[in-house]
Scaffold this motif. Sequence first.
Motif, PDB file in Angstrom:
ATOM      1  N   LEU A  80       0.824  -1.208   0.000  1.00 18.84           N
ATOM      2  CA  LEU A  80       0.000   0.000   0.000  1.00 18.84           C
ATOM      3  C   LEU A  80       0.863   1.265   0.000  1.00 18.84           C
ATOM      4  O   LEU A  80       0.503   2.263  -0.634  1.00 18.84           O
ATOM      5  CB  LEU A  80      -0.939  -0.006   1.209  1.00 18.84           C
ATOM      6  N   LEU A  81       1.998   1.238   0.695  1.00 16.37           N
ATOM      7  CA  LEU A  81       2.913   2.378   0.655  1.00 16.37           C
ATOM      8  C   LEU A  81       3.462   2.570  -0.749  1.00 16.37           C
ATOM      9  O   LEU A  81       3.547   3.698  -1.252  1.00 16.37           O
ATOM     10  CB  LEU A  81       4.060   2.156   1.653  1.00 16.37           C
ATOM     11  N   TRP A  82       3.835   1.479  -1.401  1.00 14.45           N
ATOM     12  CA  TRP A  82       4.343   1.519  -2.787  1.00 14.45           C
ATOM     13  C   TRP A  82       3.298   2.115  -3.722  1.00 14.45           C
ATOM     14  O   TRP A  82       3.607   2.963  -4.570  1.00 14.45           O
ATOM     15  CB  TRP A  82       4.695   0.091  -3.210  1.00 14.45           C
ATOM     16  N   LEU A  83       2.031   1.704  -3.544  1.00 13.35           N
ATOM     17  CA  LEU A  83       0.968   2.216  -4.401  1.00 13.35           C
ATOM     18  C   LEU A  83       0.656   3.675  -4.079  1.00 13.35           C
ATOM     19  O   LEU A  83       0.392   4.470  -4.987  1.00 13.35           O
ATOM     20  CB  LEU A  83      -0.290   1.364  -4.240  1.00 13.35           C
ATOM     21  N   LEU A  84       0.707   4.040  -2.801  1.00 11.37           N
ATOM     22  CA  LEU A  84       0.440   5.424  -2.405  1.00 11.37           C
ATOM     23  C   LEU A  84       1.434   6.367  -3.074  1.00 11.37           C
ATOM     24  O   LEU A  84       1.052   7.380  -3.662  1.00 11.37           O
ATOM     25  CB  LEU A  84       0.531   5.555  -0.882  1.00 11.37           C
ATOM     26  N   GLN A  85       2.706   6.032  -2.984  1.00  7.40           N
ATOM     27  CA  GLN A  85       3.730   6.879  -3.588  1.00  7.40           C
ATOM     28  C   GLN A  85       3.694   6.782  -5.119  1.00  7.40           C
ATOM     29  O   GLN A  85       3.848   7.781  -5.821  1.00  7.40           O
ATOM     30  CB  GLN A  85       5.112   6.485  -3.062  1.00  7.40           C
ATOM     31  N   VAL A 118      -4.341   6.418  13.092  1.00 10.71           N
ATOM     32  CA  VAL A 118      -4.572   7.712  12.451  1.00 10.71           C
ATOM     33  C   VAL A 118      -5.418   7.452  11.212  1.00 10.71           C
ATOM     34  O   VAL A 118      -5.083   6.598  10.389  1.00 10.71           O
ATOM     35  CB  VAL A 118      -3.249   8.403  12.048  1.00 10.71           C
ATOM     36  N   ALA A 119      -6.528   8.177  11.093  1.00 11.73           N
ATOM     37  CA  ALA A 119      -7.397   8.042   9.921  1.00 11.73           C
ATOM     38  C   ALA A 119      -7.327   9.324   9.096  1.00 11.73           C
ATOM     39  O   ALA A 119      -7.471  10.428   9.633  1.00 11.73           O
ATOM     40  CB  ALA A 119      -8.816   7.758  10.342  1.00 11.73           C
ATOM     41  N   VAL A 120      -7.092   9.171   7.814  1.00 15.61           N
ATOM     42  CA  VAL A 120      -7.044  10.305   6.887  1.00 15.61           C
ATOM     43  C   VAL A 120      -8.164  10.093   5.877  1.00 15.61           C
ATOM     44  O   VAL A 120      -8.201   9.072   5.181  1.00 15.61           O
ATOM     45  CB  VAL A 120      -5.690  10.374   6.156  1.00 15.61           C
ATOM     46  N   SER A 121      -9.080  11.030   5.805  1.00 15.25           N
ATOM     47  CA  SER A 121     -10.211  10.881   4.896  1.00 15.25           C
ATOM     48  C   SER A 121     -10.344  12.105   4.015  1.00 15.25           C
ATOM     49  O   SER A 121      -9.797  13.174   4.311  1.00 15.25           O
ATOM     50  CB  SER A 121     -11.506  10.652   5.683  1.00 15.25           C
ATOM     51  N   ASP A 179      -4.234  15.496  -1.843  1.00 16.58           N
ATOM     52  CA  ASP A 179      -3.398  16.143  -2.849  1.00 16.58           C
ATOM     53  C   ASP A 179      -1.974  15.627  -2.739  1.00 16.58           C
ATOM     54  O   ASP A 179      -1.509  14.830  -3.543  1.00 16.58           O
ATOM     55  CB  ASP A 179      -3.455  17.651  -2.679  1.00 16.58           C
ATOM     56  N   SER A 180      -1.296  16.013  -1.673  1.00 18.28           N
ATOM     57  CA  SER A 180       0.092  15.570  -1.486  1.00 18.28           C
ATOM     58  C   SER A 180       0.218  14.554  -0.361  1.00 18.28           C
ATOM     59  O   SER A 180       1.328  14.186   0.008  1.00 18.28           O
ATOM     60  CB  SER A 180       0.975  16.788  -1.185  1.00 18.28           C
ATOM     61  N   TYR A 181      -0.893  14.134   0.212  1.00 14.46           N
ATOM     62  CA  TYR A 181      -0.889  13.138   1.295  1.00 14.46           C
ATOM     63  C   TYR A 181      -0.041  13.590   2.484  1.00 14.46           C
ATOM     64  O   TYR A 181       0.627  12.768   3.121  1.00 14.46           O
ATOM     65  CB  TYR A 181      -0.367  11.781   0.793  1.00 14.46           C
TER      66      TYR A 181
END
Length: 386
Positions: free
Chosen positions: A222-227, A270-273, A277-279
Amino acid sequence: MGVYSNTVSFAQYRIQGELPGEERFDWLAAALSGRIFRSIEQSAEEQAEGWTCTDRPDDPAFAAAADFWRDRYLFFTYRRDQRRIPSALLKSHLGRAEGEELAKRPELKRLPKQKREELAERVKLGLLSRTLPTPATVDLVWQQDEGLLTLFSSSAKAMERFEELFPKSFENLRPQLIYPYARALSLLDEAGRERLAALNQAASEAALDEIRSNGWLGAEFLLWLLQGGLEGGSFRVMVPGRYEQGTAFAAWIDDRIQLQGASEAGPQKVAVSGSQDSYLEARSALKSGKSISNAAIHLEMGELEWRFVLNAELFTFGSFKCPPVRIEREGAEELSERESAFFERMYLLEAGLQLFDSLLAAYLQERLGDAWEERLLTIRDWLEAA
């Protein structure tokens, strides 16, 4: 949410064991009928569970192939009915009953323990007989030739109950959850499996050990896909399925990201919803040592879109939304509306999973190759710039 829904949650299992080569219909029908659901509406029983027909949950009968078999798919439903009495209601009725008993025996200030227990049981049975059971169902689709079963729920309780009930119904067969390490192995050739095995941190081949010990795999994917999504998120189909290999599609993470880390005070989440844009918030949490525990993945091919929330630890799929389109099939006019809807849902589901597996295969190709160190540096620089 079931097999006919456009948005579903599900877990996938590999069925281990040999199916009978002959008289398979009779064997399967007998296995399902052996633990068939039986209604408790006309009784005072508290709960009942069993297999039922997906299209006729109130009238289970696995007598004809059309009841539970379509093309290469076996489909049926787990049903559990339960009566629930609110504790406040039970307490009120029990207090009233105890008061009536004490009124008959003024010499007592309190009923004996045995008498209270008998009274409680009688009151409970009386309330149960007047309470309609609440049904809960979970659909299942079993692709027998591929040994693949989809359970249309990602609930831990539903998964646990299925894993217990299935081998009791189907002798010598056992479901094995397709968790991250197992799914990764299924996408690799022999050389790739050897390279992945070298990274395996489990001390045994037990599924639970491989899940707990290799949590890095889902989180790192998921980190690989996020970046990678920031670089355009362009990928190609890499595994067999509904689309030709080499077909381009886009993939990225957005809308929802949940991260988790450990501290002396216990797990921290931590939840980010919302659209990112730049995460920046997610990158800040990642810099502090947290890892992604689940995230909303978007897939896009032409005008078609899929969206789902992936659980990094188990690779269960939540709120998996397929494109709202109809797939034309030869001979569709000869099918009932329900059959057509079934085949449409399965087609779209399998297409989305082909794209997901292609994503995972692309990650594994890079992770197990010579370019991974360079990718790690890129990811670290990206996090530091947050």
